[in-house]
Design an enzyme around this catalytic site. Structure first.
Site, short mmCIF file in Angstrom:
data_model
loop_
_atom_site.label_atom_id
_atom_site.label_comp_id
_atom_site.label_asym_id
_atom_site.label_seq_id
_atom_site.Cartn_x
_atom_site.Cartn_y
_atom_site.Cartn_z
N SER A 102 0.84 -1.19 0.00
CA SER A 102 0.00 0.00 0.00
C SER A 102 0.88 1.25 0.00
CB SER A 102 -0.97 -0.05 1.18
OG SER A 102 -1.98 0.92 1.05
N ASP A 232 -8.51 -5.74 -5.88
CA ASP A 232 -8.13 -4.64 -4.99
C ASP A 232 -9.10 -3.48 -5.18
OD1 ASP A 232 -6.91 -2.43 -3.71
OD2 ASP A 232 -4.90 -3.23 -4.08
N HIS A 260 -6.84 -5.93 -1.17
CA HIS A 260 -5.76 -5.02 -0.84
C HIS A 260 -5.03 -5.52 0.40
CE1 HIS A 260 -3.87 -1.01 -0.96
NE2 HIS A 260 -3.91 -1.03 0.36
#
Length: 284
Positions: A102, A232, A260
């Protein structure tokens, strides 16, 4: 191994190593809003078991690292990038394989751009370009946007925070796989209970970017592997494709149905890929 407190530019950060110090080093960089617990211990041990010396750490305002007053962080996003380099300094590691997820993947890209001599290779998970490019990127999913706009949380109550973070994790999971609420709730509870002041994590949402060079991603010369889930909701799969196109000779590993983050169902797949990817570089 036990957690270890270090000092980076006058602030204390909490770190934890796994494995043999003589093995090739891997620095794990988590995204904003999350402590090092989200690099779960079982995953870290898989990497260490593959012959890697693994270090995870708490960002400022997460876990047991230095904590600022909510709303007054006194640092920038660039400081979080510098902290990663500072962790390597504290461990006496000249250069490491850097694995980011991320926002941690964006930090990893900036480390490779601004501190190229400290990076042996990159693994970029569930992330997007840290600097602009020509390719248009897909927006977050409608469900993700709706959650962010409608979710309510009382940051003064641990139970409310835990419920909110579990719901957020459910949305981030992408909806194509079973969601293990019990396991996620346990992780979130430990994260909240471990923090000095969990409300301070909101500081990450308002950080100024700070001073960073803005070289093109095409200048990244180290071997790079992009790992991205096809479900995601924050950074849809096109972000991973664009990132792999922007960095020379980068590989792309698609995780079918993954959302994610680093899902337990993908631990072995990701760990094998990371171990294989980091097999070629030697610490300088």
């Amino acid at each position: 191994m036990a957690e270890r407190m270090i000092e980076v530019d006058g602030v204390e950060l909490c770190t934890e190593p796994f494995g043999d110090r003589s093995d090739p080093p891997i620095l794990l960089v988590m995204g904003t809003g999350a402590s090092m617990l989200w690099w779960e211990e079982g995953f870290c041990r898989l990497l260490a078991g593959g012959g890697r010396y693994v270090i995870r750490y708490d960002h400022r305002d997460t876990g047991r690292s230095v904590t600022s007053e909510p709303g007054r962080p006194g640092y920038t996003g660039a400081d979080l990038v510098g902290d990663a380099v500072g962790v390597l300094d504290a461990y006496g590691i000249p250069a490491a394989h850097v694995v980011g997820v991320s926002a941690g993947g964006a930090f990893a890209q900036l480390i490779a751009l601004d501190h190229a001599d400290r990076v042996l290779s990159l693994v970029l998970i569930s992330t997007s370009r840290a600097v602009p490019g020509d390719r248009e990127l897909p927006p977050p999913t409608d469900e993700f946007v709706r959650f962010l706009s409608s979710a309510r949380v009382d940051w003064s109550r641990a139970a409310s925070v835990i419920d909110y973070l579990v719901d957020y994790a459910r949305v981030l999971a992408g909806g194509r796989r079973p969601f293990d609420e019990s396991a996620v709730r346990d992780l979130v509870r430990r994260d909240v209970e471990r923090a000095h002041d969990f409300a301070a994590v909101r500081n990450h949402d308002t950080l100024p970017e700070g001073e960073q060079s803005r070289e093109s991603l095409s200048s990244i010369a180290v071997p790079t592997l992009v790992i991205h889930g096809t479900a995601d909701p924050m950074f849809p799969f096109g972000h991973g494709e664009a990132l792999a196109e922007a960095i020379p000779a980068a590989g792309l590993l698609a995780l079918d149905g993954a959302g994610h983050g680093v899902d337990r169902a993908d631990w072995e797949t990701i760990a094998r890929a990371v171990i294989a990817h980091t097999a070629g570089g030697e610490q300088s």
